[in-house]
Design a protein around this motif. Structure first.
Motif, mmCIF file in Angstrom:
data_model
loop_
_atom_site.group_PDB
_atom_site.id
_atom_site.type_symbol
_atom_site.label_atom_id
_atom_site.label_comp_id
_atom_site.label_asym_id
_atom_site.label_seq_id
_atom_site.Cartn_x
_atom_site.Cartn_y
_atom_site.Cartn_z
ATOM 1 N N SER A 142 0.859 -1.183 0.000
ATOM 2 C CA SER A 142 0.000 0.000 0.000
ATOM 3 C C SER A 142 0.893 1.230 0.000
ATOM 4 O O SER A 142 2.050 1.167 0.449
ATOM 5 N N PHE A 143 0.363 2.350 -0.453
ATOM 6 C CA PHE A 143 1.168 3.579 -0.392
ATOM 7 C C PHE A 143 1.506 3.936 1.051
ATOM 8 O O PHE A 143 2.516 4.573 1.314
ATOM 9 N N VAL A 144 0.711 3.453 2.017
ATOM 10 C CA VAL A 144 1.021 3.761 3.420
ATOM 11 C C VAL A 144 2.268 3.032 3.899
ATOM 12 O O VAL A 144 2.871 3.414 4.904
ATOM 13 N N GLY A 145 2.673 1.993 3.167
ATOM 14 C CA GLY A 145 3.940 1.311 3.460
ATOM 15 C C GLY A 145 5.130 2.208 3.151
ATOM 16 O O GLY A 145 6.254 1.942 3.563
ATOM 17 N N LYS A 146 4.878 3.288 2.405
ATOM 18 C CA LYS A 146 5.941 4.255 2.095
ATOM 19 C C LYS A 146 5.801 5.526 2.927
ATOM 20 O O LYS A 146 6.799 6.164 3.258
ATOM 21 N N THR A 147 4.561 5.911 3.245
ATOM 22 C CA THR A 147 4.364 7.193 3.936
ATOM 23 C C THR A 147 4.345 7.054 5.458
ATOM 24 O O THR A 147 4.568 8.038 6.170
ATOM 25 N N GLY A 148 4.036 5.839 5.968
ATOM 26 C CA GLY A 148 3.940 5.651 7.417
ATOM 27 C C GLY A 148 2.691 6.251 8.033
ATOM 28 O O GLY A 148 2.580 6.345 9.263
ATOM 29 N N ARG A 149 1.732 6.613 7.193
ATOM 30 C CA ARG A 149 0.471 7.165 7.729
ATOM 31 C C ARG A 149 -0.607 7.075 6.660
ATOM 32 O O ARG A 149 -0.303 7.114 5.461
ATOM 33 N N VAL A 150 -1.854 6.940 7.117
ATOM 34 C CA VAL A 150 -2.952 6.943 6.152
ATOM 35 C C VAL A 150 -3.122 8.358 5.606
ATOM 36 O O VAL A 150 -2.748 9.333 6.262
ATOM 37 N N SER A 153 -4.692 11.211 7.756
ATOM 38 C CA SER A 153 -4.333 11.466 9.160
ATOM 39 C C SER A 153 -3.685 12.851 9.296
ATOM 40 O O SER A 153 -2.958 13.305 8.419
ATOM 41 N N LYS A 154 -3.981 13.506 10.395
ATOM 42 C CA LYS A 154 -3.412 14.841 10.648
ATOM 43 C C LYS A 154 -2.296 14.689 11.684
ATOM 44 O O LYS A 154 -2.279 13.713 12.440
ATOM 45 N N VAL A 155 -1.377 15.654 11.722
ATOM 46 C CA VAL A 155 -0.255 15.584 12.667
ATOM 47 C C VAL A 155 -0.766 15.334 14.081
ATOM 48 O O VAL A 155 -1.700 16.012 14.539
ATOM 49 N N THR A 157 -2.331 12.736 15.190
ATOM 50 C CA THR A 157 -3.471 11.800 15.274
ATOM 51 C C THR A 157 -2.997 10.403 14.845
ATOM 52 O O THR A 157 -1.903 10.259 14.296
ATOM 53 N N PRO A 158 -3.818 9.368 15.083
ATOM 54 C CA PRO A 158 -3.380 8.011 14.746
ATOM 55 C C PRO A 158 -3.028 7.844 13.259
ATOM 56 O O PRO A 158 -3.709 8.391 12.384
ATOM 57 N N THR A 159 -1.956 7.113 13.031
ATOM 58 C CA THR A 159 -1.459 6.889 11.664
ATOM 59 C C THR A 159 -1.798 5.511 11.133
ATOM 60 O O THR A 159 -1.557 5.227 9.972
ATOM 61 N N LYS A 160 -2.327 4.620 12.016
ATOM 62 C CA LYS A 160 -2.465 3.185 11.721
ATOM 63 C C LYS A 160 -1.069 2.581 11.495
ATOM 64 O O LYS A 160 -0.786 1.927 10.490
ATOM 65 N N ALA A 161 -0.206 2.849 12.474
ATOM 66 C CA ALA A 161 1.213 2.488 12.371
ATOM 67 C C ALA A 161 1.436 1.008 12.131
ATOM 68 O O ALA A 161 2.355 0.627 11.388
ATOM 69 N N HIS A 162 0.616 0.169 12.753
ATOM 70 C CA HIS A 162 0.808 -1.275 12.594
ATOM 71 C C HIS A 162 0.479 -1.720 11.171
ATOM 72 O O HIS A 162 1.175 -2.545 10.592
ATOM 73 N N ARG A 206 -15.436 8.203 0.532
ATOM 74 C CA ARG A 206 -15.183 8.669 -0.834
ATOM 75 C C ARG A 206 -15.037 10.202 -0.865
ATOM 76 O O ARG A 206 -14.115 10.743 -1.467
ATOM 77 N N GLY A 207 -15.929 10.876 -0.140
ATOM 78 C CA GLY A 207 -15.923 12.344 -0.103
ATOM 79 C C GLY A 207 -14.679 12.890 0.577
ATOM 80 O O GLY A 207 -14.165 13.954 0.203
ATOM 81 N N MET A 208 -14.173 12.148 1.561
ATOM 82 C CA MET A 208 -12.989 12.594 2.303
ATOM 83 C C MET A 208 -11.714 12.401 1.465
ATOM 84 O O MET A 208 -10.800 13.230 1.476
ATOM 85 N N ILE A 209 -11.677 11.307 0.707
ATOM 86 C CA ILE A 209 -10.433 10.955 0.010
ATOM 87 C C ILE A 209 -10.307 11.599 -1.374
ATOM 88 O O ILE A 209 -9.219 12.046 -1.758
#
Ligand SMILES: NC(=O)c1ccc[n+]([C@@H]2O[C@H](COP(=O)([O-])OP(=O)(O)OC[C@H]3O[C@@H](n4cnc5c(N)ncnc54)[C@H](O)[C@@H]3O)[C@@H](O)[C@H]2O)c1
Length: 253
Positions: A142-150, A153-155, A157-162, A206-209
């Protein structure tokens, strides 16, 4: 694309991206093995794919458990004599909690399914692919495997780190597998989707992303399946160890 006479395995094929990848393989002539923890739903998908002839078979296996994986993969090898393509797609998403609040069990659930699952299923096909002197393994990161956060996510706040860590591990494991298996004519690659709309995606998400994606839409399961089939095809025979972004420009690297 023509995958006639090939045996493809897709994990997590009961729904979403995996279901579409399985459908495309069947449409392109491969006999497709559908593996999922949810047998009932997987059997229904296989039944749909088998309209007009035998094209698919459903199995239940928990990819995080090596003994379950080996049992099913050995059965497939006994029954069909080969495995040409493995798509490691099965995964779980993560709870949205701060790293300091992630429970031990929740960390293990995500890492064991997403990262260890790729290890288990790859391990279960490697000897057979070496024997065949050919094979393709395609991993869903996933692209989150490169960014370390969904992406939303805002500074602070939870990133879904696992979830992010599991997907980052898949990128590295893809390279290790590619390097070790290159002498055996086995190509190993990954795809890194951005936010993909599945049957589970609601209007609110969908509206958020959508505004965060340069191409102005969420990806579809067909966008991911197209890249997976390309990586499984002869056109990708000189590509290995690569991770292809499928994210509408959300992350360009
Ligand atoms: N949907 C997205 O926005 C998105 C974005 C980036 C990456 N991905 C990746 O794409 C892949 C598919 O995502 P999706 O949205 O279709 O997910 P999904 O939740 O719709 O489907 C995942 C499937 O995996 C199965 N599964 C879960 N745990 C399992 C286990 N232990 N053993 C066997 N099967 C198991 C589930 O039953 C389910 O059918 C995943 O690897 C995911 O991380 C998805």
């Amino acid at each position: 694309m023509d995958f006639a006479d090939q045996i493809a395995i897709v994990t997590g094929a009961a729904r979403g991206v995996g279901k579409e990848i399985a459908r495309r393989f069947v449409q392109s002539g491969a006999f497709t093995i559908l593996i999922d923890i949810d047998l009932k739903e997987t059997e229904q998908v296989a039944q749909q794919l088998n309209e007009g002839g035998p094209h698919a078979q459903a199995f239940r296996s928990d990819v995080s458990k090596i003994h379950e994986v080996e049992k099913v993969f050995n059965q497939v090898i006994d029954q069909y004599g080969r495995i040409d393509i493995l798509v490691n797609n099965a995964a779980v998403f993560a709870e949205s909690v701060l790293i300091m609040d992630i429970e031990d069990q929740e960390w293990d659930r995500v890492l064991n399914t997403n990262l260890k699952g790729v290890f288990n299923c790859s391990k279960a096909v490697i000897r057979q692919m070496i024997k065949q002197k050919s094979g393709r393994i395609i991993n869903l990161t996933s692209f989150v495997g490169k960014t370390g956060r969904v992406v939303y996510s805002k500074v602070g706040t939870p990133t879904k780190a696992h979830y992010c860590a599991s997907k980052a591990g898949i990128i590295s494991l893809t390279r290790s597998l590619a390097y070790e298996l290159a002498p055996h004519n086995i190509n190993v690659n990954a795809v890194a989707p951005g936010s993909i709309a599945t049957e589970a995606t609601d209007k609110e998400k969908r509206g958020m992303i959508t505004p965060l994606v340069p191409l102005g839409r969420m990806g579809g399961v067909d966008d991911v399946a197209a890249a997976v089939l390309f990586l499984a095809s002869p056109d990708a025979s000189f590509i290995t160890g690569e991770t292809i972004n499928i994210n509408g420009g959300t992350l360009m690297d």
